[in-house]
Design a protein around this motif. Structure first.
Motif, mmCIF file in Angstrom:
data_model
loop_
_atom_site.group_PDB
_atom_site.id
_atom_site.type_symbol
_atom_site.label_atom_id
_atom_site.label_comp_id
_atom_site.label_asym_id
_atom_site.label_seq_id
_atom_site.Cartn_x
_atom_site.Cartn_y
_atom_site.Cartn_z
ATOM 1 N N LYS A 135 0.863 -1.184 0.000
ATOM 2 C CA LYS A 135 0.000 0.000 0.000
ATOM 3 C C LYS A 135 0.897 1.230 0.000
ATOM 4 C CE LYS A 135 -4.118 0.407 1.523
ATOM 5 N NZ LYS A 135 -5.373 0.432 2.318
ATOM 6 N N CYS A 201 1.339 -5.154 2.546
ATOM 7 C CA CYS A 201 -0.042 -5.250 3.037
ATOM 8 C C CYS A 201 -0.192 -6.183 4.226
ATOM 9 C CB CYS A 201 -0.976 -5.683 1.902
ATOM 10 S SG CYS A 201 -1.281 -4.375 0.692
ATOM 11 N N GLU A 235 -2.987 0.899 -3.773
ATOM 12 C CA GLU A 235 -2.116 -0.267 -3.735
ATOM 13 C C GLU A 235 -1.310 -0.428 -5.024
ATOM 14 O OE1 GLU A 235 -5.134 -0.837 -0.675
ATOM 15 O OE2 GLU A 235 -5.403 -0.582 -2.833
ATOM 16 N N CYS A 242 -1.552 -8.681 -7.378
ATOM 17 C CA CYS A 242 -2.669 -7.756 -7.588
ATOM 18 C C CYS A 242 -3.924 -8.522 -8.015
ATOM 19 C CB CYS A 242 -2.306 -6.719 -8.652
ATOM 20 S SG CYS A 242 -1.075 -5.506 -8.123
#
Length: 262
Positions: A135, A201, A235, A242
């Protein structure tokens, strides 16, 4: 020299789970953006005056500057060092206003929390060579009574067991202050307005602790002035991480029936 710098950045991020990007926005950019964001919050209808987080749709429509930020070369170069040559963004944008932790014990979490819940879908979560998702937080103030940025627990993105143990200690009335003193790094002491932090994250973190006693329904949510804390989040990561994150988000929406307007 350049290779050594790249290696140092990658090693620091891999070891600690975060990396600071200095001067992503200059002071003039920060000033203009703060003015625009504060005006947007001020112009919200009465039934939304207590809103502390602008949703992605509103941001995309009203703040095209965020795409200019994503295209800044220093950010792209840093993300390529940390993740892959092909930079992948997840545009779940957030702009937060006055989000702060009320005390040492509150606010601790990881942004991959729902990924821990759906283990079968996120088998690479503890595979450190495979999971590469971070992030990006961009902080638009030097200081604020609501806290300037975030606090993190360096290194705990790499060990799920110790994450859970430390969470219990951080939230414990008896051990929280001592645990905080030993393990926590308060990044507001290191950041200036316009700086950004890229953090894994899975890294335990929380908003900086407020420096005053606040009434969450009034002092924090409704404050709009030079003391307001403003942060932009989105992000980025390796393509496969992803894609897994997005599949997880869709699964969570279906399982928990979190649909807009429902």
């Amino acid at each position: 020299m350049l290779k050594s710098l790249i290696k140092d950045k990658k090693y620091f991020y891999k070891k600690n789970g975060y990396l600071i990007v200095r001067n992503l926005l200059n002071k003039n950019d920060v000033k203009k953006l703060r003015k625009k964001i504060l005006k947007y919050f001020a112009d919200l209808p009465e039934n939304k005056k207590d809103l502390v987080t602008l949703p992605a749709g509103d941001i995309v429509k009203n703040f095209p500057e965020i795409f200019e930020i994503q295209n800044k070369q220093v950010l792209i170069d840093t993300l390529r060092i940390l993740f892959s040559k092909s930079v992948n963004y997840i545009n779940t944008f957030q702009i937060q206003k006055n989000c702060s932790s009320l005390n040492y014990r509150s606010g601790w979490h990881i942004d991959a929390g729902s990924q821990e819940k759906y283990e079968k879908l996120n088998k690479d979560l503890e595979d450190h060579s495979s999971y590469q998702l971070g992030k990006i937080g961009i902080y638009l103030q030097d200081k604020s009574p609501f806290g300037q940025s975030i606090s993190v627990v360096p290194g705990l993105h790499r060990n799920a067991f110790f994450r859970k143990v430390l969470f219990r200690l951080l939230k414990n009335k008896i051990f929280s202050k001592l645990t905080h003193k030993i393990f926590v790094r308060d990044l507001q002491k290191e950041l200036n307005s316009g700086d950004a932090v890229i953090f894994d994250c899975r890294l335990p973190h929380r908003s900086s602790v407020t420096s005053k006693v606040i009434n969450r329904n009034f002092d924090a949510d409704l404050s709009l002035d030079e003391n307001s804390k403003l942060v932009i989040y989105f992000e980025a990561g390796k393509r496969s991480s992803c894609e897994t994150y997005l599949r997880n988000s869709l699964t969570r929406m279906i399982q928990e029936e979190v649909f807009e307007g429902r």
